[in-house]
Design a protein around this motif. Structure first.
Motif, PDB file in Angstrom:
ATOM      1  N   PRO A 126      30.759 -40.573  -7.945  1.00  0.00           N
ATOM      2  CA  PRO A 126      30.052 -40.037  -9.104  1.00  0.00           C
ATOM      3  C   PRO A 126      28.666 -39.460  -8.814  1.00  0.00           C
ATOM      4  N   SER A 127      28.214 -39.551  -7.570  1.00  0.00           N
ATOM      5  CA  SER A 127      26.895 -39.014  -7.219  1.00  0.00           C
ATOM      6  C   SER A 127      26.925 -38.453  -5.808  1.00  0.00           C
ATOM      7  N   ALA A 128      25.948 -37.617  -5.507  1.00  0.00           N
ATOM      8  CA  ALA A 128      25.842 -37.039  -4.161  1.00  0.00           C
ATOM      9  C   ALA A 128      25.623 -38.143  -3.125  1.00  0.00           C
ATOM     10  N   GLU A 129      24.797 -39.137  -3.466  1.00  0.00           N
ATOM     11  CA  GLU A 129      24.559 -40.219  -2.505  1.00  0.00           C
ATOM     12  C   GLU A 129      25.826 -40.990  -2.205  1.00  0.00           C
ATOM     13  N   LEU A 130      26.622 -41.304  -3.226  1.00  0.00           N
ATOM     14  CA  LEU A 130      27.863 -42.033  -2.973  1.00  0.00           C
ATOM     15  C   LEU A 130      28.854 -41.189  -2.176  1.00  0.00           C
ATOM     16  N   LEU A 131      28.837 -39.869  -2.381  1.00  0.00           N
ATOM     17  CA  LEU A 131      29.677 -39.013  -1.542  1.00  0.00           C
ATOM     18  C   LEU A 131      29.174 -39.044  -0.102  1.00  0.00           C
ATOM     19  N   MET A 132      27.850 -38.997   0.088  1.00  0.00           N
ATOM     20  CA  MET A 132      27.283 -39.078   1.437  1.00  0.00           C
ATOM     21  C   MET A 132      27.730 -40.367   2.123  1.00  0.00           C
TER      22      MET A 132
ATOM     23  N   THR B 177      20.476 -33.302  -2.813  1.00  0.00           N
ATOM     24  CA  THR B 177      20.325 -33.452  -1.371  1.00  0.00           C
ATOM     25  C   THR B 177      20.178 -34.938  -1.061  1.00  0.00           C
ATOM     26  N   VAL B 178      20.604 -35.300   0.134  1.00  0.00           N
ATOM     27  CA  VAL B 178      20.460 -36.669   0.611  1.00  0.00           C
ATOM     28  C   VAL B 178      19.959 -36.605   2.049  1.00  0.00           C
ATOM     29  N   GLU B 179      18.775 -37.188   2.277  1.00  0.00           N
ATOM     30  CA  GLU B 179      18.242 -37.302   3.631  1.00  0.00           C
ATOM     31  C   GLU B 179      18.657 -38.667   4.163  1.00  0.00           C
ATOM     32  N   PHE B 180      19.143 -38.688   5.402  1.00  0.00           N
ATOM     33  CA  PHE B 180      19.651 -39.939   5.965  1.00  0.00           C
ATOM     34  C   PHE B 180      19.433 -39.988   7.468  1.00  0.00           C
ATOM     35  N   LYS B 181      19.543 -41.193   7.984  1.00  0.00           N
ATOM     36  CA  LYS B 181      19.648 -41.430   9.427  1.00  0.00           C
ATOM     37  C   LYS B 181      20.919 -42.229   9.646  1.00  0.00           C
ATOM     38  N   ALA B 182      21.682 -41.820  10.638  1.00  0.00           N
ATOM     39  CA  ALA B 182      22.902 -42.541  10.997  1.00  0.00           C
ATOM     40  C   ALA B 182      22.817 -42.887  12.484  1.00  0.00           C
TER      41      ALA B 182
ATOM     42  N   ALA C 187      15.954 -40.484   1.473  1.00  0.00           N
ATOM     43  CA  ALA C 187      15.480 -39.802   0.266  1.00  0.00           C
ATOM     44  C   ALA C 187      16.638 -39.054  -0.368  1.00  0.00           C
ATOM     45  N   ARG C 188      16.475 -38.753  -1.653  1.00  0.00           N
ATOM     46  CA  ARG C 188      17.482 -37.946  -2.347  1.00  0.00           C
ATOM     47  C   ARG C 188      16.793 -37.167  -3.465  1.00  0.00           C
ATOM     48  N   THR C 189      17.343 -36.011  -3.741  1.00  0.00           N
ATOM     49  CA  THR C 189      16.879 -35.209  -4.870  1.00  0.00           C
ATOM     50  C   THR C 189      18.094 -34.816  -5.674  1.00  0.00           C
TER      51      THR C 189
END
Length: 131
Positions: A35-41, A96-101, A84-86
């Protein structure tokens, strides 16, 4: 049975602390859409961990989707950190989702630091590209 449909009590690799089947596994199986960009990420990261190429391609925007996708066997994902996310919420159409993996490849540690762009098309979040 593919990794994305195999029942497992293990914790989801996305880092939310839920069992895989109840967390990203439900998205990988296609019974629900994130339901959100973060959950898709998070679900896409988990798909790389479990090797679910179909989910990765299915959630990639058609304008930027590669014809073929190789999931590296020698690369082992070790953790996802959302920085971070916008946008990207229930009522947004972009985010957008900023991440480190963290990962290990050929016995050597590495970190992928990226900001991914997502759009909602027909009510479904899709990965577009790196910002």
């Amino acid at each position: 049975m593919s990794p994305s449909t195999h029942p497992s009590p293990r914790l989801c690799p996305c880092g939310l602390g839920e069992p895989y089947d109840d967390c990203c596994g439900r998205f990988h199986r296609g019974t629900e859409a994130p339901p959100s960009a973060e959950l898709l990420m998070r679900a896409r990261y988990s798909a790389y961990v479990v090797g679910d190429r179909d989910f990765l391609l299915r959630t990639w925007h058609e304008k930027t989707r590669p014809r073929m996708l190789t999931v590296e066997d020698g690369q082992h994902w070790k953790g996802l950190y959302i920085l971070a996310r916008t946008g990207g919420g229930l009522f947004d159409t972009e985010g957008t989702v900023e991440f480190k993996a963290r990962y290990e490849a050929d016995g050597k540690p590495g970190v992928m630091h990226d900001t991914s762009r997502f759009v909602k098309t027909d009510g479904v979040w899709l990965y577009v590209d790196e910002v």
